[in-house]
Design a protein around this motif. Structure first.
Motif, short mmCIF file in Angstrom:
data_model
loop_
_atom_site.label_atom_id
_atom_site.label_comp_id
_atom_site.label_asym_id
_atom_site.label_seq_id
_atom_site.Cartn_x
_atom_site.Cartn_y
_atom_site.Cartn_z
N PHE A 1 0.87 -1.17 0.00
CA PHE A 1 0.00 0.00 0.00
C PHE A 1 0.90 1.22 0.00
O PHE A 1 1.64 1.45 0.94
N ALA A 2 0.88 2.01 -1.08
CA ALA A 2 1.86 3.07 -1.27
C ALA A 2 1.30 4.48 -1.08
O ALA A 2 2.04 5.38 -0.71
N ASP A 3 0.01 4.68 -1.35
CA ASP A 3 -0.49 6.05 -1.32
C ASP A 3 -2.01 6.05 -1.17
O ASP A 3 -2.68 5.08 -1.55
N PHE A 4 -2.54 7.14 -0.66
CA PHE A 4 -3.96 7.34 -0.46
C PHE A 4 -4.29 8.78 -0.77
O PHE A 4 -3.54 9.69 -0.38
N ARG A 5 -5.37 8.98 -1.49
CA ARG A 5 -5.74 10.35 -1.84
C ARG A 5 -7.24 10.44 -2.01
O ARG A 5 -7.86 9.56 -2.60
N ILE A 6 -7.85 11.50 -1.50
CA ILE A 6 -9.27 11.73 -1.66
C ILE A 6 -9.48 12.61 -2.89
O ILE A 6 -8.83 13.65 -3.03
N VAL A 7 -10.41 12.20 -3.75
CA VAL A 7 -10.78 12.99 -4.93
C VAL A 7 -12.17 13.54 -4.64
O VAL A 7 -13.19 12.88 -4.87
N LYS A 8 -12.20 14.74 -4.10
CA LYS A 8 -13.46 15.33 -3.63
C LYS A 8 -14.45 15.54 -4.77
O LYS A 8 -15.64 15.33 -4.60
N ARG B 1 -15.06 13.80 -7.29
CA ARG B 1 -15.72 12.55 -7.68
C ARG B 1 -16.22 11.76 -6.48
O ARG B 1 -16.79 10.69 -6.64
N LYS B 2 -15.96 12.27 -5.27
CA LYS B 2 -16.37 11.61 -4.02
C LYS B 2 -15.87 10.18 -3.96
O LYS B 2 -16.61 9.24 -3.69
N VAL B 3 -14.56 10.03 -4.24
CA VAL B 3 -13.92 8.71 -4.16
C VAL B 3 -12.58 8.85 -3.47
O VAL B 3 -12.04 9.95 -3.35
N ALA B 4 -12.04 7.74 -3.05
CA ALA B 4 -10.68 7.68 -2.52
C ALA B 4 -9.85 6.84 -3.48
O ALA B 4 -10.31 5.81 -3.96
N GLN B 5 -8.65 7.31 -3.78
CA GLN B 5 -7.73 6.55 -4.61
C GLN B 5 -6.73 5.86 -3.70
O GLN B 5 -6.13 6.49 -2.84
N LEU B 6 -6.59 4.57 -3.87
CA LEU B 6 -5.61 3.79 -3.13
C LEU B 6 -4.59 3.28 -4.14
O LEU B 6 -4.97 2.67 -5.14
N GLU C 1 8.52 8.54 -5.18
CA GLU C 1 7.12 8.43 -4.75
C GLU C 1 6.16 8.79 -5.88
O GLU C 1 6.20 9.90 -6.40
N PRO C 2 5.25 7.87 -6.25
CA PRO C 2 4.27 8.18 -7.28
C PRO C 2 3.42 9.42 -6.95
O PRO C 2 3.07 10.18 -7.86
N ALA C 3 3.12 9.66 -5.68
CA ALA C 3 2.35 10.85 -5.32
C ALA C 3 3.15 12.12 -5.64
O ALA C 3 2.59 13.12 -6.08
N PHE C 4 4.46 12.07 -5.42
CA PHE C 4 5.31 13.22 -5.74
C PHE C 4 5.33 13.44 -7.25
O PHE C 4 5.33 14.59 -7.70
N TRP C 5 5.31 12.38 -8.04
CA TRP C 5 5.26 12.52 -9.50
C TRP C 5 3.99 13.25 -9.91
O TRP C 5 4.01 14.14 -10.76
N ARG C 6 2.85 12.87 -9.29
CA ARG C 6 1.58 13.54 -9.61
C ARG C 6 1.64 15.01 -9.22
O ARG C 6 1.16 15.87 -9.95
N PHE C 7 2.21 15.28 -8.05
CA PHE C 7 2.38 16.67 -7.61
C PHE C 7 3.19 17.46 -8.64
O PHE C 7 2.81 18.55 -9.05
#
Length: 156
Positions: free
Chosen positions: A10-17, A19-24, A91-97
């Protein structure tokens, strides 16, 4: 025989407000990627939802299934700036940032090597090692890290 399950971290968690979903985000070693895709039924299709189960693997040798914290682990803020940048660039989250904040500065961040290029460009250095000795570059790195933390705290 098609595997029904595979293992990943499990590498990252993010809320997409919006779309009212959570990305895991789960990561698996590259050599297990084909097995993971087979277990999940192939690549995601935009027109088709494919529900999957998520379960935590428990190490039977660990007391209560929770690994003991490592005593030798240092806090991120105590690491050398070049080490911090090197870790963030994986970190994939850092790539998205970086993709969301890089604007028209390029084609986007596609992985760790691209992230390192972007960090060096933003910090105006030839090597992330320069972050340890160049005060202006260090200031720029701290600003990137501050913006990243703010970005993590306020997912869209």
């Amino acid at each position: 025989m098609k595997p029904a399950a595979t293992k990943a971290t499990f590498a990252d968690f993010r809320i997409v407000k919006s779309r009212k979903v959570a990305q895991l985000v789960f990561e698996t070693p590259l050599e297990l990627a084909d097995d993971a895709l087979r277990a999940l039924g192939g690549l995601p299709q935009a027109a088709q939802e494919r529900w999957c189960g998520i379960a935590r693997l428990v190490d039977p040798d660990a007391a209560g299934g929770t690994p003991e914290p490592r005593a030798d682990r240092r806090k991120f803020g105590d690491l050398a700036p070049a080490t911090q940048a090197g870790m963030r660039c994986q970190e994939p989250a850092f790539w998205r940032f970086l993709n969301e904040t890089n604007g028209a500065a390029g084609d986007g961040c596609l992985g760790g090597d691209n992230a390192a290029e972007i960090v060096r460009a933003r910090c105006l250095v030839k090597s992330r090692g320069d972050l340890n000795t160049n005060a202006a570059a260090l200031h720029r790195w701290h600003e990137i890290e501050r913006q990243y933390q703010a970005w993590l705290a306020c997912p869209v």
